[in-house]
Design a protein around this motif. Structure first.
Motif, PDB file in Angstrom:
ATOM      1  N   VAL A 269       2.062   4.961  -3.224  1.00 58.59           N
ATOM      2  CA  VAL A 269       2.817   3.895  -3.892  1.00 58.59           C
ATOM      3  C   VAL A 269       3.633   3.108  -2.876  1.00 58.59           C
ATOM      4  O   VAL A 269       3.714   1.870  -2.945  1.00 58.59           O
ATOM      5  CB  VAL A 269       3.720   4.479  -4.996  1.00 58.59           C
ATOM      6  CG1 VAL A 269       4.684   3.411  -5.525  1.00 58.59           C
ATOM      7  CG2 VAL A 269       2.873   5.013  -6.143  1.00 58.59           C
ATOM      8  N   ARG A 270       4.233   3.793  -1.922  1.00 56.13           N
ATOM      9  CA  ARG A 270       4.991   3.084  -0.894  1.00 56.13           C
ATOM     10  C   ARG A 270       4.084   2.124  -0.110  1.00 56.13           C
ATOM     11  O   ARG A 270       4.461   0.983   0.167  1.00 56.13           O
ATOM     12  CB  ARG A 270       5.626   4.085   0.066  1.00 56.13           C
ATOM     13  CG  ARG A 270       6.880   4.750  -0.465  1.00 56.13           C
ATOM     14  CD  ARG A 270       7.411   5.768   0.512  1.00 56.13           C
ATOM     15  NE  ARG A 270       8.760   6.198   0.159  1.00 56.13           N
ATOM     16  CZ  ARG A 270       9.416   7.153   0.789  1.00 56.13           C
ATOM     17  NH1 ARG A 270       8.846   7.784   1.809  1.00 56.13           N
ATOM     18  NH2 ARG A 270      10.637   7.479   0.419  1.00 56.13           N
ATOM     19  N   THR A 271       2.902   2.580   0.229  1.00 53.56           N
ATOM     20  CA  THR A 271       1.978   1.750   0.988  1.00 53.56           C
ATOM     21  C   THR A 271       1.538   0.547   0.174  1.00 53.56           C
ATOM     22  O   THR A 271       1.469  -0.582   0.678  1.00 53.56           O
ATOM     23  CB  THR A 271       0.757   2.579   1.422  1.00 53.56           C
ATOM     24  OG1 THR A 271       1.194   3.708   2.173  1.00 53.56           O
ATOM     25  CG2 THR A 271      -0.197   1.748   2.255  1.00 53.56           C
ATOM     26  N   TYR A 272       1.240   0.768  -1.098  1.00 51.46           N
ATOM     27  CA  TYR A 272       0.825  -0.318  -1.983  1.00 51.46           C
ATOM     28  C   TYR A 272       1.946  -1.350  -2.097  1.00 51.46           C
ATOM     29  O   TYR A 272       1.717  -2.563  -1.994  1.00 51.46           O
ATOM     30  CB  TYR A 272       0.471   0.250  -3.355  1.00 51.46           C
ATOM     31  CG  TYR A 272      -0.264  -0.713  -4.256  1.00 51.46           C
ATOM     32  CD1 TYR A 272      -1.640  -0.657  -4.384  1.00 51.46           C
ATOM     33  CD2 TYR A 272       0.427  -1.678  -4.987  1.00 51.46           C
ATOM     34  CE1 TYR A 272      -2.321  -1.538  -5.217  1.00 51.46           C
ATOM     35  CE2 TYR A 272      -0.243  -2.566  -5.826  1.00 51.46           C
ATOM     36  CZ  TYR A 272      -1.618  -2.488  -5.932  1.00 51.46           C
ATOM     37  OH  TYR A 272      -2.275  -3.355  -6.750  1.00 51.46           O
ATOM     38  N   ALA A 273       3.186  -0.869  -2.303  1.00 50.07           N
ATOM     39  CA  ALA A 273       4.318  -1.785  -2.461  1.00 50.07           C
ATOM     40  C   ALA A 273       4.575  -2.576  -1.181  1.00 50.07           C
ATOM     41  O   ALA A 273       4.829  -3.790  -1.226  1.00 50.07           O
ATOM     42  CB  ALA A 273       5.558  -1.003  -2.861  1.00 50.07           C
ATOM     43  N   ARG A 274       4.501  -1.916  -0.033  1.00 39.46           N
ATOM     44  CA  ARG A 274       4.726  -2.628   1.237  1.00 39.46           C
ATOM     45  C   ARG A 274       3.637  -3.666   1.493  1.00 39.46           C
ATOM     46  O   ARG A 274       3.899  -4.713   2.092  1.00 39.46           O
ATOM     47  CB  ARG A 274       4.771  -1.638   2.404  1.00 39.46           C
ATOM     48  CG  ARG A 274       6.039  -0.835   2.503  1.00 39.46           C
ATOM     49  CD  ARG A 274       6.230  -0.282   3.915  1.00 39.46           C
ATOM     50  NE  ARG A 274       5.074   0.475   4.352  1.00 39.46           N
ATOM     51  CZ  ARG A 274       4.924   1.789   4.225  1.00 39.46           C
ATOM     52  NH1 ARG A 274       5.880   2.498   3.629  1.00 39.46           N
ATOM     53  NH2 ARG A 274       3.850   2.400   4.672  1.00 39.46           N
ATOM     54  N   ALA A 275       2.425  -3.397   1.045  1.00 38.19           N
ATOM     55  CA  ALA A 275       1.334  -4.355   1.258  1.00 38.19           C
ATOM     56  C   ALA A 275       1.605  -5.673   0.543  1.00 38.19           C
ATOM     57  O   ALA A 275       1.173  -6.734   0.993  1.00 38.19           O
ATOM     58  CB  ALA A 275       0.017  -3.758   0.781  1.00 38.19           C
ATOM     59  N   MET A 276       2.318  -5.616  -0.578  1.00 36.74           N
ATOM     60  CA  MET A 276       2.585  -6.821  -1.364  1.00 36.74           C
ATOM     61  C   MET A 276       3.957  -7.423  -1.116  1.00 36.74           C
ATOM     62  O   MET A 276       4.180  -8.602  -1.375  1.00 36.74           O
ATOM     63  CB  MET A 276       2.466  -6.484  -2.855  1.00 36.74           C
ATOM     64  CG  MET A 276       1.082  -6.111  -3.303  1.00 36.74           C
ATOM     65  SD  MET A 276       1.057  -5.835  -5.086  1.00 36.74           S
ATOM     66  CE  MET A 276       2.119  -4.400  -5.200  1.00 36.74           C
TER      67      MET A 276
END
Length: 277
Positions: A226-233
């Protein structure tokens, strides 16, 4: 190239390597986004428009529902009468502990400061007692100069609040090197009393249906996927930080069965263990 919101033709696009795009699409297909859950709206903490007057960085309780306070404006102004105006003896009952983004980390938070509070638990505006009224009136010109001020309204209406302002929360800071979430209680003990914990505008939050949901979401938010997904956006900021605004978190997907099953129970247990430490 991957669309942030595949169902929206006006959605922004991400330029990412094929393997990253595949991983993001797999997460998106695993279940609806947070924004699609009607019971998980993303909120923001209160904006006072006058932190120098309303935020208190020193509280010294006295007998008889009194406390000496020093507002944030004290250290920001020169010596003299104007500086002294940020110190006062007020009723302790008008003080509430606050939490801001700088005091929030993954799984934990601190609350050392306070705010002048003129609301009941509805929350509706309540008349301030005598000493607090004199302190607020001392800064009437400053408070009425705020863009949020409406002519003719009472000075007791210091800022806008809602019922969710004082409910339990799953919270994160708006500006951080990665997504960092913590479950915040509705109330904490300060100055010998149980008082509402108030989030400031540098905190975003969700008011989940239950404490269990808050712990479960906390475990999801602090997970690497989730952290990676959020940082990507998320929008980039300086010093390798990201801006985790409401729209960003609303696009984070949750598994279709995120509330149930053995994995959910294990995550709740994990979050509870870390929170109790």
């Amino acid at each position: 190239v991957i669309s942030l919101i595949p169902t929206d033709p006006a959605s922004p696009f991400l330029l990412v390597p094929p393997a990253v795009a595949e991983a993001l699409r797999a997460m998106y297909c695993a279940g609806p986004t947070i924004g699609a859950h009607a019971n998980l709206p993303v909120r923001r903490g209160i904006f006072t428009g006058a932190n120098d007057v309303l935020l208190i960085d020193e509280v010294r309780p006295k007998l008889g529902d009194h406390a000496w306070i020093r507002a944030e404006g004290y250290t920001r102004t020169p010596e003299g009468k104007r500086r002294a105006s940020y110190r006062a003896l007020v009723e302790e009952s008008v003080l509430r502990p606050i939490v801001s983004g700088r005091e929030l980390r993954a799984w934990s938070y601190q609350s050392e400061r306070a705010i002048i509070w003129a609301y009941d638990n509805t929350p509706r505006v309540q008349p301030l007692p005598a000493r607090a009224t004199r302190y607020v009136q001392r800064h009437a010109q400053r408070l009425q100069a705020r863009t949020s001020w409406r002519a003719g309204e009472s000075l007791a209406r210091l800022f806008s609040v809602a019922r969710h302002t004082t409910q339990p929360k799953l919270a994160w800071r708006d500006l951080a090197p990665t997504l960092e979430a913590v479950a915040l209680p509705a109330c904490i003990t300060r100055w010998g009393r149980t008082r509402e914990l108030i989030p400031l505008n540098t905190v975003y939050y969700i008011s989940p249906p239950s404490d269990r949901h808050a712990l479960l979401l906390c475990a999801y938010f602090n997970s690497t996927p989730v952290r990676t997904y959020a940082r990507a956006m998320a929008e980039r900021a300086k010093d390798a930080h990201f801006r985790f605004f409401a729209w960003t978190i609303q696009q984070v997907p949750l598994p279709s069965d995120w509330e149930r099953g053995a994995i959910a129970e294990a995550l709740v247990a994990l979050a509870q263990t870390i929170t109790d430490q």
